[in-house]
Design a protein around this motif. Structure first.
Motif, PDB file in Angstrom:
ATOM      1  N   ALA A   1       8.827  -0.299  -7.596  1.00 39.07           N
ATOM      2  CA  ALA A   1       7.946  -0.910  -8.799  1.00 39.07           C
ATOM      3  C   ALA A   1       6.606  -1.405  -8.260  1.00 39.07           C
ATOM      4  O   ALA A   1       5.397  -1.178  -9.073  1.00 39.07           O
ATOM      5  CB  ALA A   1       8.715  -1.925  -9.105  1.00 39.07           C
ATOM      6  N   VAL A   2       6.402  -1.912  -7.036  1.00 38.14           N
ATOM      7  CA  VAL A   2       5.043  -2.316  -6.342  1.00 38.14           C
ATOM      8  C   VAL A   2       4.135  -1.227  -6.245  1.00 38.14           C
ATOM      9  O   VAL A   2       3.050  -1.336  -6.471  1.00 38.14           O
ATOM     10  CB  VAL A   2       5.415  -3.085  -5.211  1.00 38.14           C
ATOM     11  N   LYS A   3       4.787  -0.253  -5.795  1.00 36.21           N
ATOM     12  CA  LYS A   3       4.001   1.073  -5.433  1.00 36.21           C
ATOM     13  C   LYS A   3       3.511   1.604  -6.767  1.00 36.21           C
ATOM     14  O   LYS A   3       2.390   2.305  -6.882  1.00 36.21           O
ATOM     15  CB  LYS A   3       4.834   2.258  -4.757  1.00 36.21           C
TER      16      LYS A   3
ATOM     17  N   ILE B   1       9.958  -2.233 -14.685  1.00 38.03           N
ATOM     18  CA  ILE B   1       8.732  -1.319 -14.194  1.00 38.03           C
ATOM     19  C   ILE B   1       9.292   0.042 -13.658  1.00 38.03           C
ATOM     20  O   ILE B   1       8.672   1.189 -13.945  1.00 38.03           O
ATOM     21  CB  ILE B   1       8.073  -2.206 -13.100  1.00 38.03           C
ATOM     22  N   TYR B   2      10.404  -0.110 -12.988  1.00 38.79           N
ATOM     23  CA  TYR B   2      11.262   1.272 -12.562  1.00 38.79           C
ATOM     24  C   TYR B   2      11.383   2.061 -13.545  1.00 38.79           C
ATOM     25  O   TYR B   2      11.141   3.336 -13.403  1.00 38.79           O
ATOM     26  CB  TYR B   2      12.166   0.642 -11.730  1.00 38.79           C
ATOM     27  N   ARG B   3      12.016   1.519 -14.591  1.00 35.64           N
ATOM     28  CA  ARG B   3      12.450   2.566 -15.695  1.00 35.64           C
ATOM     29  C   ARG B   3      11.460   3.214 -16.451  1.00 35.64           C
ATOM     30  O   ARG B   3      11.259   4.234 -16.865  1.00 35.64           O
ATOM     31  CB  ARG B   3      13.545   1.743 -16.675  1.00 35.64           C
TER      32      ARG B   3
ATOM     33  N   THR C   1      -0.298  -7.209  -5.397  1.00 36.87           N
ATOM     34  CA  THR C   1       0.594  -6.685  -6.332  1.00 36.87           C
ATOM     35  C   THR C   1       1.921  -6.927  -5.921  1.00 36.87           C
ATOM     36  O   THR C   1       2.849  -7.330  -6.766  1.00 36.87           O
ATOM     37  CB  THR C   1       0.319  -4.851  -6.303  1.00 36.87           C
ATOM     38  N   GLN C   2       2.286  -6.835  -4.675  1.00 40.40           N
ATOM     39  CA  GLN C   2       3.720  -7.134  -4.171  1.00 40.40           C
ATOM     40  C   GLN C   2       3.937  -8.743  -4.393  1.00 40.40           C
ATOM     41  O   GLN C   2       4.960  -9.083  -4.973  1.00 40.40           O
ATOM     42  CB  GLN C   2       3.679  -7.004  -2.716  1.00 40.40           C
ATOM     43  N   SER C   3       2.870  -9.517  -4.216  1.00 42.41           N
ATOM     44  CA  SER C   3       3.065 -10.953  -4.548  1.00 42.41           C
ATOM     45  C   SER C   3       3.387 -11.382  -6.016  1.00 42.41           C
ATOM     46  O   SER C   3       4.316 -11.926  -6.142  1.00 42.41           O
ATOM     47  CB  SER C   3       2.084 -11.856  -3.964  1.00 42.41           C
ATOM     48  N   PHE C   4       2.714 -10.600  -6.724  1.00 45.01           N
ATOM     49  CA  PHE C   4       2.779 -10.649  -8.160  1.00 45.01           C
ATOM     50  C   PHE C   4       4.058 -10.263  -8.712  1.00 45.01           C
ATOM     51  O   PHE C   4       4.843 -11.050  -9.465  1.00 45.01           O
ATOM     52  CB  PHE C   4       1.659  -9.803  -8.882  1.00 45.01           C
TER      53      PHE C   4
ATOM     54  N   ASP D   1      12.432   4.152   0.267  1.00 44.08           N
ATOM     55  CA  ASP D   1      11.861   3.474  -0.589  1.00 44.08           C
ATOM     56  C   ASP D   1      12.865   2.870  -1.734  1.00 44.08           C
ATOM     57  O   ASP D   1      13.647   3.617  -2.487  1.00 44.08           O
ATOM     58  CB  ASP D   1      10.914   4.358  -1.440  1.00 44.08           C
ATOM     59  N   SER D   2      12.922   1.428  -1.733  1.00 45.84           N
ATOM     60  CA  SER D   2      13.937   0.766  -2.750  1.00 45.84           C
ATOM     61  C   SER D   2      13.449   0.568  -4.200  1.00 45.84           C
ATOM     62  O   SER D   2      11.967   1.153  -4.373  1.00 45.84           O
ATOM     63  CB  SER D   2      14.233  -0.633  -2.213  1.00 45.84           C
ATOM     64  N   CYS D   3      14.076   0.265  -5.187  1.00 45.64           N
ATOM     65  CA  CYS D   3      13.465   0.167  -6.426  1.00 45.64           C
ATOM     66  C   CYS D   3      12.444  -0.996  -6.507  1.00 45.64           C
ATOM     67  O   CYS D   3      11.473  -0.705  -7.226  1.00 45.64           O
ATOM     68  CB  CYS D   3      14.801  -0.318  -7.333  1.00 45.64           C
TER      69      CYS D   3
END
Length: 495
Positions: A254-256, A346-348, A328-331, A248-250
């Motif tokens: 973030a999307v997840k 989002i990730y942080r 969410t992914q598109s957003f 899983d990438s950053c």
């Protein structure tokens, strides 16, 4: 105040945007070959070194994977998981600077049966992945998703995890150095190509019925992710792997994170997006690619010829509003194109989340969701948003009472000529029993999994191991309630 005829062209300063014509920010000598983000322009050599160092530093500072452990790499064929495989392959090589000291294996879950793909297309995909996996020298397993229908109920029961002190990592390193590097033994295990096993058409049909029972694409994707995770954990347990590594990438995390909040999985965010996930006990899920953005991974794979396979999924060629996950992914991706710190912010933020401490010990089986194996988040107070939502749901499902018919026995109801379920919308014995079973099952689920099961046409479509585990927990709870008068509380034991 602003004047109409004023000119501001001379006062505005021109901001230089980073480009490939600039010098590398690390070595200050070579021309930049890639620009990851504003101010981060790297030459080819420095970009490769930075990419490799970030991966090994992530594994080194966390100290989750001990030397000599067996780690199963979950490879889906996408850019992120294939890049993770490339990093591990280079890290365990003999000429690596800081060699990775664990024994890797590869697993791929073929989901073509759930998508309705033909056998020829599934065989073509698996043959491409076989060639890729064979070149690594690692043992690999290619499993169809249909095998999830034959899993035992123990996959939903977390095995006890032994607590290891902080000095255990150093002791494991010393023991590994004393024994010497025996990675060749790990590579010799099951080196032959494990092609796609023969799948019965009945199993494929049952899997398609299971996925098709979900009425929305959001529920289908959530259900498919859960089933895939169950099969991955079961494979790791049966093959002797203590760690399951996912790519899983950053950007994906973030999307997840936003998707999980939208689906009501706020209580499980720390486990769903964190570096390590210990919900399964003896098998720990790790995500070492969580520091890389999708753009960074794409550049690395293109520049250094990392192969990947394009495999369609449920939301392929779907519009943005087809599901919550897709929207969410598109957003996030569109916002990232205009504001380059979106994914990182989002990730942080998600990195700071922690699971609420409800006690020193792990939750019991009865306090875990029977699908996602996370702690139940439905034990809320009466004056809470969850209870208000449940009351609104009950009121919206209530119907106008009709004149009751004479009760019929089970044999008469099921053996009559009219179809089971009532000719005029009346509730018979079979329908009421099914509703009761659905209600009992939902009491064992977290809020998000309740929403998923609610979108299913029938809970009978769920795999047998899920229904069996739910029945076991219900029987255990009923038995505990019957003998509750004879059990001693913790306060009584202390007295």
């Amino acid at each position: 105040m602003c004047q109409v005829e004023e000119e501001y062209h001379e006062q505005l300063e021109r901001v230089d945007t980073p480009s490939a014509s600039k010098k590398c920010v690390k070595c200050k000598e070579e021309l930049a070959a890639v620009v990851i983000r504003a101010g981060d322009a790297y030459c080819r050599k420095c970009f490769r070194e930075s990419f490799i160092h970030k991966f090994r530093a992530m594994l080194g500072k966390t100290r989750v994977i001990f030397p000599g452990e067996k780690v199963l790499l979950a490879v889906s064929g996408g850019p992120s998981s294939c890049s993770m495989l490339s990093q591990v392959q280079e890290g365990v090589s003999q000429n690596a600077h800081k060699k990775l000291r664990f024994f890797p294996g590869i697993v791929y879950i073929d989901e073509g049966g759930a998508l309705g793909q033909c056998k020829e297309m599934r065989q073509k995909t698996t043959s491409e992945l076989c060639d890729m996996f064979r070149s690594t020298g690692f043992p690999f397993y290619i499993l169809p998703l249909e095998q999830v229908l034959d899993l035992p109920g123990s996959v939903l029961t977390p095995s006890p995890l032994s607590d290891q002190p902080g000095s255990a990592y150093k002791a494991a390193v010393d023991l590994f150095l004393q024994r010497g590097d025996s990675s060749s033994d790990g590579k010799a295990e099951e080196q032959e190509c494990v092609s796609l096993p023969a799948v019965q058409e009945s199993h494929t049909w049952l899997l398609q019925q299971l996925i098709g029972s979900a009425q929305t694409l959001t529920a289908k994707q959530d259900l498919l992710n859960t089933l895939r995770q169950h099969l991955l954990v079961h494979t790791a347990r049966t093959r002797g792997y203590s760690k399951l590594m996912q790519g899983d990438s950053c950007t994906r995390l973030a999307v997840k994170l936003l998707t999980s909040i939208s689906l009501g999985r706020g209580a499980q965010l720390a486990q769903d997006t964190g570096f390590s996930d210990c919900r399964y006990g003896d098998v720990t899920v790790v995500r070492p690619m969580r520091e890389y953005s999708a753009k960074e991974i794409a550049y690395y794979n293109h520049m250094f010829k990392v192969p990947s396979v394009v495999i369609p999924n449920l939301d392929t060629k779907m519009p943005d509003k087809a599901s919550i996950q897709r929207l969410t992914q598109s957003f996030v991706t569109k916002l990232q194109a205009d504001f380059h710190s979106t994914v990182n912010t989002i990730y942080r933020t998600g990195e700071k989340l922690q699971t609420a401490d409800r006690g020193s010990s792990a939750p019991e089986d009865a306090e875990r969701c029977v699908l996602c194996v996370c702690g139940l988040d439905t034990a809320a107070e009466e004056a809470s948003a969850l209870q208000a939502t449940l009351i609104s749901e009950l009121l919206s499902q209530s119907s106008v009472p009709v004149k009751p018919e004479p009760p019929a026995t089970v044999g008469q109801c099921c053996s009559s000529e009219r179809p089971c379920g009532g000719a005029e919308g009346t509730d018979d014995c079979c329908r009421s029993s099914r509703d009761h079973e659905a209600t009992d099952l939902r009491s064992l689920l977290c809020y998000s999994c309740r929403r998923t099961v609610r979108d299913m046409s029938s809970v009978d479509r769920l795999p047998q191991y899920v229904l069996s585990e739910a029945q076991r927990r219900q029987n255990r709870s009923a038995m505990k309630e019957q003998i509750s008068e004879f059990l001693l509380d913790d306060a009584d034991e202390n007295d």
